[in-house]
Design a protein around this motif. Structure first.
Motif, PDB file in Angstrom:
ATOM      1  N   TRP A 185       2.257   5.340  19.180  1.00 59.24           N
ATOM      2  CA  TRP A 185       2.738   6.660  19.585  1.00 59.24           C
ATOM      3  C   TRP A 185       1.857   7.767  18.999  1.00 59.24           C
ATOM      4  O   TRP A 185       1.570   8.763  19.644  1.00 59.24           O
ATOM      5  N   GLN A 192      -1.317   7.990  20.902  1.00 61.10           N
ATOM      6  CA  GLN A 192      -1.058   8.630  22.201  1.00 61.10           C
ATOM      7  C   GLN A 192      -0.954  10.150  22.035  1.00 61.10           C
ATOM      8  O   GLN A 192      -1.559  10.909  22.777  1.00 61.10           O
ATOM      9  N   ARG A 193      -0.191  10.610  21.030  1.00 53.75           N
ATOM     10  CA  ARG A 193      -0.002  12.054  20.901  1.00 53.75           C
ATOM     11  C   ARG A 193      -1.192  12.725  20.214  1.00 53.75           C
ATOM     12  O   ARG A 193      -1.773  13.675  20.738  1.00 53.75           O
ATOM     13  N   THR A 210      14.754   2.910  24.050  1.00 57.73           N
ATOM     14  CA  THR A 210      14.757   4.094  23.166  1.00 57.73           C
ATOM     15  C   THR A 210      15.542   5.222  23.838  1.00 57.73           C
ATOM     16  O   THR A 210      16.468   5.777  23.252  1.00 57.73           O
ATOM     17  N   ASP A 225      10.478   9.484  10.306  1.00 59.28           N
ATOM     18  CA  ASP A 225       9.160   9.975   9.931  1.00 59.28           C
ATOM     19  C   ASP A 225       8.667  10.935  11.012  1.00 59.28           C
ATOM     20  O   ASP A 225       9.223  10.989  12.119  1.00 59.28           O
ATOM     21  N   SER A 226       7.640  11.667  10.697  1.00 61.81           N
ATOM     22  CA  SER A 226       7.052  12.582  11.673  1.00 61.81           C
ATOM     23  C   SER A 226       6.508  11.787  12.873  1.00 61.81           C
ATOM     24  O   SER A 226       5.993  10.674  12.708  1.00 61.81           O
ATOM     25  N   GLY A 227       6.665  12.356  14.062  1.00 55.66           N
ATOM     26  CA  GLY A 227       6.123  11.709  15.268  1.00 55.66           C
ATOM     27  C   GLY A 227       6.884  10.482  15.706  1.00 55.66           C
ATOM     28  O   GLY A 227       6.349   9.619  16.401  1.00 55.66           O
ATOM     29  N   CYS A 228       8.151  10.376  15.324  1.00 56.65           N
ATOM     30  CA  CYS A 228       8.924   9.180  15.672  1.00 56.65           C
ATOM     31  C   CYS A 228      10.010   9.447  16.699  1.00 56.65           C
ATOM     32  O   CYS A 228      10.923   8.646  16.876  1.00 56.65           O
ATOM     33  N   GLY A 229       9.952  10.605  17.344  1.00 57.82           N
ATOM     34  CA  GLY A 229      10.867  10.852  18.461  1.00 57.82           C
ATOM     35  C   GLY A 229      12.088  11.695  18.132  1.00 57.82           C
ATOM     36  O   GLY A 229      13.039  11.717  18.919  1.00 57.82           O
ATOM     37  N   LYS A 230      12.074  12.418  17.005  1.00 54.69           N
ATOM     38  CA  LYS A 230      13.254  13.233  16.651  1.00 54.69           C
ATOM     39  C   LYS A 230      13.474  14.350  17.681  1.00 54.69           C
ATOM     40  O   LYS A 230      14.593  14.574  18.126  1.00 54.69           O
ATOM     41  N   SER A 231      12.388  15.024  18.040  1.00 56.18           N
ATOM     42  CA  SER A 231      12.544  16.145  18.987  1.00 56.18           C
ATOM     43  C   SER A 231      13.049  15.639  20.338  1.00 56.18           C
ATOM     44  O   SER A 231      13.896  16.276  20.968  1.00 56.18           O
ATOM     45  N   THR A 232      12.516  14.500  20.768  1.00 49.22           N
ATOM     46  CA  THR A 232      12.948  13.941  22.054  1.00 49.22           C
ATOM     47  C   THR A 232      14.440  13.591  21.994  1.00 49.22           C
ATOM     48  O   THR A 232      15.202  13.899  22.913  1.00 49.22           O
ATOM     49  N   PRO A 248       9.775  10.944  27.025  1.00 49.72           N
ATOM     50  CA  PRO A 248       9.261   9.652  26.550  1.00 49.72           C
ATOM     51  C   PRO A 248      10.409   8.660  26.314  1.00 49.72           C
ATOM     52  O   PRO A 248      11.462   9.054  25.814  1.00 49.72           O
ATOM     53  N   GLY A 249      10.195   7.421  26.715  1.00 57.63           N
ATOM     54  CA  GLY A 249      11.174   6.364  26.445  1.00 57.63           C
ATOM     55  C   GLY A 249      12.274   6.243  27.479  1.00 57.63           C
ATOM     56  O   GLY A 249      13.213   5.474  27.287  1.00 57.63           O
TER      57      GLY A 249
END
Ligand SMILES: Nc1ncnc2c1ncn2[C@@H]1O[C@H](COP(=O)(O)OP(=O)(O)OP(=O)(O)O)[C@@H](O)[C@H]1O
Ligand SMILES: O=C(CO)[C@H](O)[C@H](O)COP(=O)(O)O
Length: 404
Positions: A208, A211-212, A372, A66-73, A366-367
């Motif tokens: 998360w 936070q963002r 994670t 889902d959006s905002g779940c750490g894909k970019s990281t 993050p993580g």
């Protein structure tokens, strides 16, 4: 009045070359992308540019969340394993969602939204709804890239909410499709050499997002709650079920080390690895196939409250045999991670301590102090290994020995 379409061609990688058209390009050629001169009313049959790529060596990876779940990281950790920074296409649309490095090209599947922001509003559908996405085009283009053919992929502009003119995507060595639906359409799923699902529990997702979106984007608590609630039915219907198809799932849950914890800071993270996947050997702790519980805190690993607990063992996940490695808690000192790393096997690292080195390199992501970041790094190494095995199987070249 006749106009020409202007295409910005990025620096060519080793697999692609650009040339002037010849007579043969008047016909259709599946291994080449032929640009035709356009007029306002019609496309003439006279080609202007031809791009040819060596076919069929691209490994395709799907990353769903889902959006905002750490894909970019996760993507930043993955591309770092291959070396070199990933950047948006040079000279292209500044709002492009694509990231290109020497080895990898990461595209965001939001680019296949068929309805723009206004269109979705008018039709009363969310971006998670398959009706707001063009799966036929997604399939055609992923298939083309996998077989060595460049594509003109649309761009969904998150700043304007509009669908922008397309950008040229050339076949890379590793093509990552990340977003809401990489495993939704069976045709696209079939094209994936490896798939990952980031399964963030509602409690953690909420923490998360707050936070963002509150701290960094100025949204109110109420609007964040409302947005999560509005997406939930479609998330449950279309996004979450994809995890059953994933080769690896990183599940992120609240800790079990603190009774009734509702802060969501300490996390329990599970790396669920499917057995029997070609070119993928699950990581194990101490003894492959055994069931193990391990508290490494003591002389070699500094742990403050609530400590760290690892578990490992076989399980069944959506009817599949899987191995699950779990870490609950967080690291105090990243350099001591080498102690944990040395007890794990099948990591596909190139040298002793590579996981720890990667974690230290990106300590600010993050993580990085919990499972994670640790498991994302390990999955990154497994993807590199999978890629190298696929390449070796095609060329018949012996694989460089990997450690652990
Ligand atoms: N492992 C993590 N631990 C703690 N917070 C995290 C972690 N991963 C991501 N986050 C939080 O979630 C936010 C979104 O992360 P990221 O940009 O990687 O997600 P995304 O799935 O790419 O989001 P989007 O699809 O909305 O662009 C980060 O800014 C951070 O606040
Ligand atoms: O779920 C999403 C994936 O990132 C976005 O909400 C979707 O792409 C729509 O984007 P926007 O909110 O910018 O119109």
């Amino acid at each position: 009045m006749a106009v020409s379409t202007v295409y910005t061609v990025q620096s060519l990688n080793s697999t692609c070359s650009i040339s002037k058209p010849t007579k043969t390009h008047l016909g259709f050629n599946q291994k080449q992308l032929v640009f035709f001169k356009k007029t306002t009313t019609t496309t003439t049959r006279r080609p202007t540019t031809v791009i040819t790529c060596s076919a069929g060596d691209t490994v395709v990876i799907g990353l769903a969340a889902d959006s905002g779940c750490g894909k970019s990281t996760f993507m930043r950790r993955l591309t770092s394993v291959f070396g070199g920074a990933a950047e948006p296409p040079k000279g292209g649309n500044p709002d492009s969602n694509t990231l290109i490095s020497d080895t990898t090209t990461v595209i965001c599947l939001d680019d296949y939204h068929s309805l723009d922001r206004t269109g979705r509003k008018e039709k009363g559908v969310t971006a998670l709804d398959p009706r707001a996405n063009n799966f036929d085009l997604m399939y055609e283009q992923v298939k083309a890239i996998k077989s060595g053919v460049p594509v003109e992929k649309p761009i969904y502009n998150h700043v304007t909410g509009l669908i922008d003119p397309p950008e040229l995507i050339k076949p890379p060595k590793i093509f990552v499709i990340e977003g809401l639906h990489p495993m939704y359409d069976a045709r696209v799923r079939e094209l994936l050499d490896f798939s990952i699902y980031l399964d963030i529990s509602n409690e953690v997702k909420f923490a998360w997002k707050i936070q963002r979106d509150m701290a960094e984007r100025g949204h109110s608590l109420e609007s964040i709650k409302a947005s999560i609630e509005a997406r939930k039915p479609d998330f449950d219907a279309y996004i979450d079920p994809q995890k059953q198809y994933a080769d690896a799932v990183i599940e992120v849950l609240p800790t079990q080390l603190i009774p009734d914890d509702n802060e969501g800071k300490v996390l329990r993270v599970r790396l669920i690895m499917k057995e029997g996947v070609k070119y993928f050997n699950p990581v194990y702790l101490f003894d492959e196939g055994s069931t193990i519980s391990w508290i490494p805190c003591g002389r070699k690993l500094t742990c403050s409250y609530p400590g760290i607990k690892f578990s490992y063992g076989p399980e069944t996940y959506f009817g599949h045999e899987v191995s699950v490695l779990e870490m609950d808690g967080q690291f105090d000192r990243l350099d001591e991670l080498i102690y944990v790393e040395s007890h794990l096997s099948n990591l596909s690292s190139k040298f002793y301590g590579e996981v720890t080195q990667q974690m230290l390199k990106h300590a600010d992501f993050p993580g990085s102090n919990n499972g994670t970041g640790f498991f994302q790094t390990i999955v990154g190494l497994k993807i590199r290994d999978l890629f190298e095995q696929i390449v070796a199987s095609k060329t018949g070249a012996p694989l460089e020995a990997t450690k652990a």
